[in-house]
Scaffold this active site. Structure first.
Site, PDB file in Angstrom:
ATOM      1  N   GLY A  95      -9.825  -5.950  13.187  1.00 62.84           N
ATOM      2  CA  GLY A  95      -9.315  -5.150  14.301  1.00 62.84           C
ATOM      3  C   GLY A  95      -8.240  -4.178  13.860  1.00 62.84           C
ATOM      4  O   GLY A  95      -7.993  -3.958  12.683  1.00 62.84           O
ATOM      5  N   HIS A 142     -24.432 -20.895  12.002  1.00 63.77           N
ATOM      6  CA  HIS A 142     -24.068 -22.312  12.137  1.00 63.77           C
ATOM      7  C   HIS A 142     -25.108 -23.257  11.574  1.00 63.77           C
ATOM      8  O   HIS A 142     -24.890 -24.466  11.524  1.00 63.77           O
ATOM      9  CB  HIS A 142     -23.791 -22.659  13.600  1.00 63.77           C
ATOM     10  CG  HIS A 142     -22.668 -23.636  13.762  1.00 63.77           C
ATOM     11  ND1 HIS A 142     -22.375 -24.595  12.816  1.00 63.77           N
ATOM     12  CD2 HIS A 142     -21.777 -23.813  14.774  1.00 63.77           C
ATOM     13  CE1 HIS A 142     -21.341 -25.308  13.227  1.00 63.77           C
ATOM     14  NE2 HIS A 142     -20.958 -24.867  14.409  1.00 63.77           N
ATOM     15  N   SER A 201      -6.925   3.028   0.948  1.00 59.97           N
ATOM     16  CA  SER A 201      -6.735   2.484   2.298  1.00 59.97           C
ATOM     17  C   SER A 201      -6.680   0.960   2.198  1.00 59.97           C
ATOM     18  O   SER A 201      -6.621   0.417   1.100  1.00 59.97           O
ATOM     19  CB  SER A 201      -7.906   2.924   3.168  1.00 59.97           C
ATOM     20  OG  SER A 201      -9.090   2.355   2.667  1.00 59.97           O
ATOM     21  N   SER A 253     -16.643  -5.439   8.782  1.00 64.01           N
ATOM     22  CA  SER A 253     -16.741  -4.285   9.664  1.00 64.01           C
ATOM     23  C   SER A 253     -15.349  -3.921  10.141  1.00 64.01           C
ATOM     24  O   SER A 253     -14.684  -4.718  10.791  1.00 64.01           O
ATOM     25  CB  SER A 253     -17.637  -4.655  10.856  1.00 64.01           C
ATOM     26  OG  SER A 253     -17.541  -3.663  11.846  1.00 64.01           O
ATOM     27  N   ASN A 254     -14.908  -2.744   9.788  1.00 64.55           N
ATOM     28  CA  ASN A 254     -13.558  -2.343  10.161  1.00 64.55           C
ATOM     29  C   ASN A 254     -13.601  -1.559  11.472  1.00 64.55           C
ATOM     30  O   ASN A 254     -13.415  -0.344  11.498  1.00 64.55           O
ATOM     31  CB  ASN A 254     -12.943  -1.497   9.040  1.00 64.55           C
ATOM     32  CG  ASN A 254     -11.451  -1.309   9.238  1.00 64.55           C
ATOM     33  OD1 ASN A 254     -10.866  -1.851  10.166  1.00 64.55           O
ATOM     34  ND2 ASN A 254     -10.851  -0.535   8.357  1.00 64.55           N
ATOM     35  N   ARG A 271       0.838  -1.200   0.000  1.00 64.78           N
ATOM     36  CA  ARG A 271       0.000   0.000   0.000  1.00 64.78           C
ATOM     37  C   ARG A 271       0.871   1.247   0.000  1.00 64.78           C
ATOM     38  O   ARG A 271       0.592   2.228  -0.679  1.00 64.78           O
ATOM     39  CB  ARG A 271      -0.913  -0.012   1.235  1.00 64.78           C
ATOM     40  CG  ARG A 271      -1.834   1.178   1.247  1.00 64.78           C
ATOM     41  CD  ARG A 271      -2.870   1.103   2.333  1.00 64.78           C
ATOM     42  NE  ARG A 271      -3.185   2.477   2.732  1.00 64.78           N
ATOM     43  CZ  ARG A 271      -2.892   2.998   3.899  1.00 64.78           C
ATOM     44  NH1 ARG A 271      -2.311   2.263   4.825  1.00 64.78           N
ATOM     45  NH2 ARG A 271      -3.177   4.250   4.164  1.00 64.78           N
ATOM     46  N   GLN A 284     -18.869   6.710   1.136  1.00 68.59           N
ATOM     47  CA  GLN A 284     -18.506   7.386   2.381  1.00 68.59           C
ATOM     48  C   GLN A 284     -18.949   8.841   2.354  1.00 68.59           C
ATOM     49  O   GLN A 284     -19.460   9.372   3.335  1.00 68.59           O
ATOM     50  CB  GLN A 284     -16.984   7.324   2.595  1.00 68.59           C
ATOM     51  CG  GLN A 284     -16.613   6.404   3.717  1.00 68.59           C
ATOM     52  CD  GLN A 284     -15.277   5.740   3.503  1.00 68.59           C
ATOM     53  OE1 GLN A 284     -14.500   6.113   2.644  1.00 68.59           O
ATOM     54  NE2 GLN A 284     -15.003   4.751   4.309  1.00 68.59           N
ATOM     55  N   ASP A 326     -19.705   4.321  10.479  1.00 66.56           N
ATOM     56  CA  ASP A 326     -20.198   5.021  11.664  1.00 66.56           C
ATOM     57  C   ASP A 326     -20.417   6.482  11.306  1.00 66.56           C
ATOM     58  O   ASP A 326     -19.473   7.201  11.016  1.00 66.56           O
ATOM     59  CB  ASP A 326     -19.179   4.887  12.794  1.00 66.56           C
ATOM     60  CG  ASP A 326     -19.613   5.637  14.038  1.00 66.56           C
ATOM     61  OD1 ASP A 326     -18.792   6.343  14.627  1.00 66.56           O
ATOM     62  OD2 ASP A 326     -20.805   5.529  14.403  1.00 66.56           O
ATOM     63  N   SER A 368     -10.505   0.592  12.798  1.00 71.64           N
ATOM     64  CA  SER A 368     -10.212   1.989  12.503  1.00 71.64           C
ATOM     65  C   SER A 368     -10.479   2.853  13.730  1.00 71.64           C
ATOM     66  O   SER A 368      -9.909   3.928  13.888  1.00 71.64           O
ATOM     67  CB  SER A 368     -11.054   2.484  11.327  1.00 71.64           C
ATOM     68  OG  SER A 368     -12.411   2.283  11.588  1.00 71.64           O
ATOM     69  N   ASP A 405     -20.371 -24.584   8.334  1.00 65.62           N
ATOM     70  CA  ASP A 405     -19.665 -25.313   9.391  1.00 65.62           C
ATOM     71  C   ASP A 405     -18.312 -24.651   9.650  1.00 65.62           C
ATOM     72  O   ASP A 405     -17.844 -23.835   8.865  1.00 65.62           O
ATOM     73  CB  ASP A 405     -19.496 -26.790   9.025  1.00 65.62           C
ATOM     74  CG  ASP A 405     -18.869 -26.965   7.657  1.00 65.62           C
ATOM     75  OD1 ASP A 405     -19.219 -27.945   6.985  1.00 65.62           O
ATOM     76  OD2 ASP A 405     -18.036 -26.132   7.258  1.00 65.62           O
TER      77      ASP A 405
END
Lengths: 528, 377
Positions: free
Chosen positions: A470, A498, A352, A445-446, A335, A424, A395, A449, A502
Site C-alpha cells: 500500500g 491455502h 525507488s 504489486s505496488n 533511500r 518499465q 499499469d 504508488s 499455511d
C-alpha cells in the site's frame, strides 16, 4: 470460333443454359464445402434447357478456355444474361501474407527457396518458402487456405520482416488472423472451460433495442430468459410479447396493474383472451419519454482478454489473506541517503523502494521456499522453483501486465533497479517480450504508488503467493519509550494458496520481510 | 533445492564414467539472467545420445525428431559424434566450400544438413549438440550459455560467446552454430571442437579458387582451436556427460536419465527414407543454389561461362567468336544438362572431344570440369 465459355455458379442445383450448338458436360466443383452459394454448373451435350435461377444467389462467372471439343458461347438465354458477368476468376479476397517476425531482432532475411509458385493451391500450414538469416534457416508456412496469386520476392532477394511475402487468394471468408501464439499462451490457458465460464458475464451483453429493455425492466422480466429471434440473437419486440404471453399463460394470475401506457395496448392485445375484464380500472400512468443512451459493447481483446483469462484461472485457487503494517522510517532514510551517494548517482538509476522490496522478498524466500513454488492444476505435484523470478504489476495504457525480474537471488539491489528500469521502459512502449512476461514465481504489486492501504490481491496462476503493497503514510505511532513519534507506515497484504501454504508460514515470511525492511542493516547479514 | 538435485542424478546406462562433478552449486553470472528462464518452464527435459557414428544416420535422426516429435512440453538435447566427414549448410555450394579432391583421397564423407550456416568438419573428436524445442521456446543464446556454463564450471576454461554466436576460447573459435525454425518445432545445433585433427580439417576446407560466382551462403572462416589444447584431460565422453547433467539441472523432479539411441527403422519408423534422401547426389550436390564460373580459353583472351543450376550444367556462354560453331556444338552436346558427378568425370576424361578441338586451348576448361566432377556420390 471462339472457344470461350462462361460458367455460372448458381447453387447446388444444376441449372442449365444454352451455350450454343455444342455442349459439354463439365461438372466443375469449386469450393463445395466452404460456400453454399457457389458452385457447380454443368451443361449437357446436345440438349437445351431453360435457365431457372434463384435470384438471391450471386452469379460468379468463371471464364475458362473450353479447349477441344467443348462448346463455345454463342447464345445465352435472355434470363441468364442478368446473372452472368464475364469477370476474371476470383476465389475470394486477395490477402497479403506478411513475413512475420522471426525473432532475435532480425529485420531482413534472404529468400532461399520457394516451395510454391503462382497459381498453386495451398492449405494452412503448408510450407511456402525457406528463408535464411545468419545461420538460422526458417520454413515459412501458410496461414490461410487458398491460391497463391503473387510472389513478391525471387530467390536470393532480401525480404524485409513485416512486408508482404506472397499474396494469397483466400477461399471463403478470412478468419481472424491468429493472434501471435505467444501472447495467447501468456494468459493462462483455460481451454475448454472458457465457454462455460463466459456465461457468468453480466446481463447487459444481451442484444436488444432500448425500447425492449425498458419494457423488460418495467415488467420485471429478465432479458436472459427471453428467446431472441433477430440477427445475432437479438430480442425483438415480438419476442418480448411472445414471452409475456407464455408467462401469462403459465401463470393463472393476471398481470400486475402497473403497466405503462405505451406497452399497455400491446399487452392487452396479446392477453385479452386470458385476462378477465378488469373490474377495477388500472390507473394510467403517464411516463415522459426519456431519451435512453445506447449501450456499447465491444469484444474483449488483447491485454484485457489475457487478464480475464488469468483471473478466471486464479479464481479456482483458495486464497487466504494476511496483512501487516511496516515501519518504513529507516528504509526511507536509507533511500534518501543513497540518493545523494556518488556511487548511485554515477550509475544514473532512479532508486525507488521497489528494488528493496523485491530483493528483501527474495532473501526471505530463501528461508521459505514453499512460497516460491508452483502447483499443477490438479494440485497433485508441487514444484519448488529454484530461481526467484519476482514479478511486479505494471499499469500501462494497454492494461495490467506483470513482467518479472529473473533470478533475483543472484542479483544485487542495483541490478534489480536496472532491470526494473529496463522493463518499465519496455512496458511503456508496449514492447515487452514473452521472456519477460512468463516464468514468474512470485509477485509483488505496488498498488500504493496509485493509492490505497490494504488490498486483497489475486494470485497469478501457477504461482502460490502474491503481495500487495500500500501507500506510505506518515502516521503517529508509539515508540519503545511510549512517546508519540511520526512514522512512515506502509501496509502490506499477502494472499497465498491455502492448499499448500499455511498461515504460519505466510506470517513468518511476512515477519522476516518486515524485519528486513524495518531494519535495512539486517539485509547485510543475509547478503549472498 | 540442492538435495533434490543430488538424489536424482542417476544414469540409466552406465556407459559413461562419472568423474568429478565439479562445482555445480555456483550461482550463475549476471550476464545470463535474461536467457535462463525460458527453458525452466518446460516440464520435461530429455537427453539423447546417438550410438551411431554415421553422419547420414545422425542427420536423418535429427530431421526425424524435428518433424515427428512434439516439443510442446518437453525439450531435447541430442548429442552425436561422427566418423570423419564434412557437413555443408543448406544453401551452400560444396565446390566453393570443400576441397573435393582431398575429400575423396582421405575417404571423408560429404553431406548437407537441413539448417543454414557454414561448413564444418567432423570427426571423432568433435561433439555435435542439437537443442530441440518448440518454436516459441527457441533460444540460441540460452543453449550456448548452457554449454559455456557446463565447461566453465567443470574445467575452468574461459569460454565466451561472440556476437556471431560462436563459442570462443582465447579468441579462437571452438564451436559453430546453425539452426532451423519451422512452424511448430525448432532446433539449434552446434559443434564443439574437443580433439579434432587440425591438419585434416584444413585440408578439407582449403579450396583452390575456381572463380565461382554464387549467391550461396558463404562460410566465414575463422582460426580454430581444440579444447584439448588448453585442457589436456578433457575428452568427448566427459563433455557429453557434463553437458547432459548441466542441461537437466533445473528440472530435478523430471529427470529422465540419459538415453542412448540407435538410429534404426524399428525405433524410428520412416528413418530409412530420410537417410536415403540425405545420401543422394540430388540432395548433396543437386540442392546447390545456381552458380556460374568463367573459364579462360586458350590465351586468356576469351572465356566460356558455365552456368550451373541444381548441380547440372545448364548452359555454356561462349563469350568469344573465335570458338567455332562446330566446337561449340560439341561442347554443348557433351556438357549441357549433365549432372556434375563422377559419371561426367569419366565421360570427360575418356572423351576425345577436347583432343579434337585442340587440347591446349581447352586445357583449362578440361581441368576445371574434372575438378567440378570430383563428387563423392
Amino acid at each position: 470460333m471462339r472457344r470461350q465459355g462462361l460458367v455460372c455458379h448458381l447453387g447446388l442445383q444444376r441449372h442449365l443454359f444454352t451455350v450454343g450448338r455444342d455442349w459439354c458436360r463439365k461438372f466443375i466443383r469449386v469450393n463445395m464445402a466452404s460456400a453454399t452459394r457457389r458452385i457447380v454448373c454443368s451443361f449437357r451435350q446436345h440438349k437445351l434447357f431453360y435457365l431457372k435461377s434463384r435470384l438471391q444467389y450471386n452469379a460468379v462467372a468463371l471464364p475458362f478456355n473450353l479447349a477441344g471439343p467443348y462448346g463455345y458461347v454463342e447464345q445465352i438465354h435472355p434470363l441468364a444474361t442478368r446473372f452472368f458477368h464475364a469477370s476474371k476468376t476470383f476465389y475470394g479476397e486477395k490477402v497479403p501474407f506478411k513475413l512475420s517476425d522471426i525473432g532475435e531482432g532480425i529485420t531482413e532475411v534472404t529468400v532461399k527457396e520457394w516451395y510454391v509458385k503462382e497459381g498453386d493451391k495451398v492449405a494452412q500450414f503448408d510450407p511456402i518458402c525457406e528463408v535464411q538469416s545468419d545461420k538460422a534457416s526458417v520454413t515459412i508456412t501458410s496461414r490461410y487456405d487458398g491460391l497463391i496469386s503473387k510472389l513478391h520476392y525471387a530467390v536470393d532477394e532480401m525480404a524485409k520482416v513485416g512486408t508482404p511475402l506472397v499474396d494469397i487468394e483466400v477461399s471463403g471468408s478470412v478468419s481472424e488472423a491468429p493472434v501471435e501464439e505467444l501472447q495467447e499462451k501468456d494468459a493462462i490457458p483455460l481451454g475448454e472451460r472458457e465457454e462455460s465460464l463466459e456465461l457468468e458475464l453480466p446481463a447487459e451483453k444481451v442484444l436488444t433495442t432500448p425500447s425492449v429493455r425498458k419494457m423488460a425492466s418495467d415488467l420485471k422480466i429478465n432479458l436472459r430468459n427471453v428467446q431472441g429471434t433477430g440477427r445475432d440473437g437479438r430480442i425483438l419486440k415480438e419476442d418480448m410479447l411472445r414471452h409475456i404471453e407464455s408467462l401469462s399463460s403459465s401463470k393463472s394470475t393476471p398481470k400486475p396493474s402497473q403497466v405503462p401506457q405505451q406497452q399497455a395496448k400491446a399487452v392487452e392485445r396479446e392477453t385479452t383472451s386470458q385476462q378477465p375484464s378488469p373490474s377495477t380500472k388500472t390507473p394510467q400512468i403517464i411516463r415522459p419519454s426519456v431519451p435512453v443512451g445506447v449501450d456499447r459493447s465491444e469484444p474483449i481483446k488483447g491485454f484485457k482478454k489475457a487478464m480475464a483469462k488469468s483471473m478466471t484461472a486464479s479464481l479456482r485457487i483458495p486464497h487466504f489473506g494476511y496483512c501487516d503494517e511496516i515501519d518504513m522510517t529507516s528504509m526511507a532514510a536509507l533511500r534518501h541517503s543513497l540518493k545523494e551517494n556518488p556511487m548511485v548517482k554515477e550509475r544514473g538509476i532512479k532508486l525507488s523502494f521497489m528494488p528493496f522490496f523485491i530483493k528483501a522478498a527474495s532473501m526471505a524466500l530463501h528461508h521459505f521456499p514453499v512460497l516460491n513454488s508452483s502447483v499443477d492444476e490438479a494440485c497433485e505435484n508441487i514444484t519448488y522453483k529454484a530461481s526467484h523470478n519476482i514479478g511486479f504489476a505494471m499499469d500501462t495504457s494497454l492494461g495490467l501486465i506483470v513482467p518479472n525480474v529473473k533470478n533475483v537471488q543472484s542479483l544485487s539491489v542495483m541490478d534489480v533497479a536496472i532491470e526494473l528500469a529496463r522493463l518499465q521502459e519496455l512496458g511503456n512502449k508496449g514492447s515487452l517480450g514473452a521472456t519477460d512476461l512468463t516464468g514468474g514465481t512470485f509477485t509483488l504489486s505496488n498498488i500504493g504508488s496509485i493509492g490505497g492501504t490494504y488490498a486483497k490481491p489475486v494470485i497469478m496462476s501457477p504461482e502460490v503467493a502474491i503481495g500487495a503493497i500500500g501507500r506510505v503514510q506518515v502516521l503517529p505511532r508509539f515508540n519503545s519509550k511510549g512517546e508519540v513519534v511520526r512514522a512512515s507506515i506502509m501496509q502490506v497484504s499477502w494472499s497465498a494458496d491455502h492448499r499448500v501454504i499455511d498461515g504460519a508460514s505466510m506470517a513468518r515470511f511476512s515477519n522476516l520481510w518486515k524485519a528486513y525492511l524495518e531494519n535495512p542493516s539486517t539485509m547485510i547479514l543475509d547478503l549472498k | 533445492m540442492n538435495i533434490f538435485r543430488n538424489s536424482y542424478l542417476l544414469l540409466r546406462y552406465h556407459q559413461v564414467k562419472i568423474t568429478r562433478l565439479g562445482n555445480m552449486n555456483s550461482y550463475y553470472p549476471v550476464s545470463i539472467i535474461a536467457t535462463r528462464s525460458i527453458a525452466d518452464d518446460v516440464s520435461k527435459k530429455l537427453v539423447f545420445i546417438s550410438k551411431s557414428n554415421n553422419i547420414f544416420e545422425n542427420l536423418a535422426l535429427e530431421d526425424w525428431f524435428y518433424k515427428n516429435f512434439d516439443f510442446e512440453n518437453q525439450s531435447l538435447l541430442f548429442m552425436w559424434v561422427n566418423t570423419p566427414c564434412v557437413v555443408i549448410g543448406r544453401h551452400q555450394n560444396p565446390w566453393l566450400e570443400v576441397n573435393l579432391k582431398n575429400l575423396s583421397q582421405n575417404s571423408v564423407l560429404l553431406s548437407r544438413r537441413n539448417s543454414g550456416g557454414g561448413t564444418v568438419y567432423h570427426d571423432q573428436g568433435n561433439l555435435n549438440c542439437s537443442f530441440f524445442t518448440s518454436r516459441a521456446r527457441y533460444n540460441r543464446k540460452y543453449n550456448l550459455e548452457t554449454i559455456c556454463g557446463s565447461i566453465r564450471s567443470h574445467w575452468n576454461l574461459d569460454l565466451t560467446i561472440s556476437p556471431r554466436e560462436d563459442i570462443l576460447l582465447n579468441s579462437y573459435k571452438v564451436s559453430g552454430t546453425a539452426s532451423k525454425l519451422g512452424h511448430r518445432n525448432a532446433y539449434h545445433h552446434c559443434t564443439l571442437l574437443v580433439d579434432v585433427d587440425p591438419s585434416l580439417l584444413h585440408q578439407m576446407l582449403n579450396v583452390h579458387e575456381l572463380g565461382i560466382q554464387s549467391n550461396s551462403t558463404p562460410s566465414v572462416r575463422s582460426p580454430t582451436l581444440n579444447l584439448k589444447a588448453c585442457c589436456p584431460e578433457i575428452s568427448v565422453d566427459e563433455v557429453i556427460h557434463i553437458l547432459g547433467c548441466y542441461y537437466i539441472k533445473n528440472s530435478p523432479l523430471c529427470f529422465q536419465g540419459f538415453d542412448f539411441v540407435t538410429p534404426s527403422e524399428e525405433n524410428f519408423p520412416g528413418l530409412n527414407l530420410i537417410k536415403q534422401s540425405f545420401s543422394t547426389w540430388q540432395w548433396i550436390y543437386g540442392k546447390t543454389p545456381s552458380f556460374s564460373l568463367c573459364c579462360p580459353i586458350g590465351d586468356q583472351s576469351s572465356e566460356i561461362k558455365i552456368q550451373v543450376l541444381n548441380g547440372k550444367i545448364e548452359r555454356l556462354h561462349f563469350q568469344d567468336v573465335t570458338i567455332g560453331k562446330q566446337d561449340a556444338l560439341r561442347l554443348n552436346t557433351l556438357l549441357v544438362n549433365q549432372k556434375l558427378d563422377s559419371e561426367l568425370h569419366g565421360v570427360i576424361s575418356n572423351s576425345s572431344v577436347f583432343g579434337t578441338m585442340g587440347e591446349d586451348r581447352f586445357s583449362k576448361l578440361n581441368e576445371i570440369l574434372l575438378t567440378l566432377c570430383l563428387t563423392s556420390v
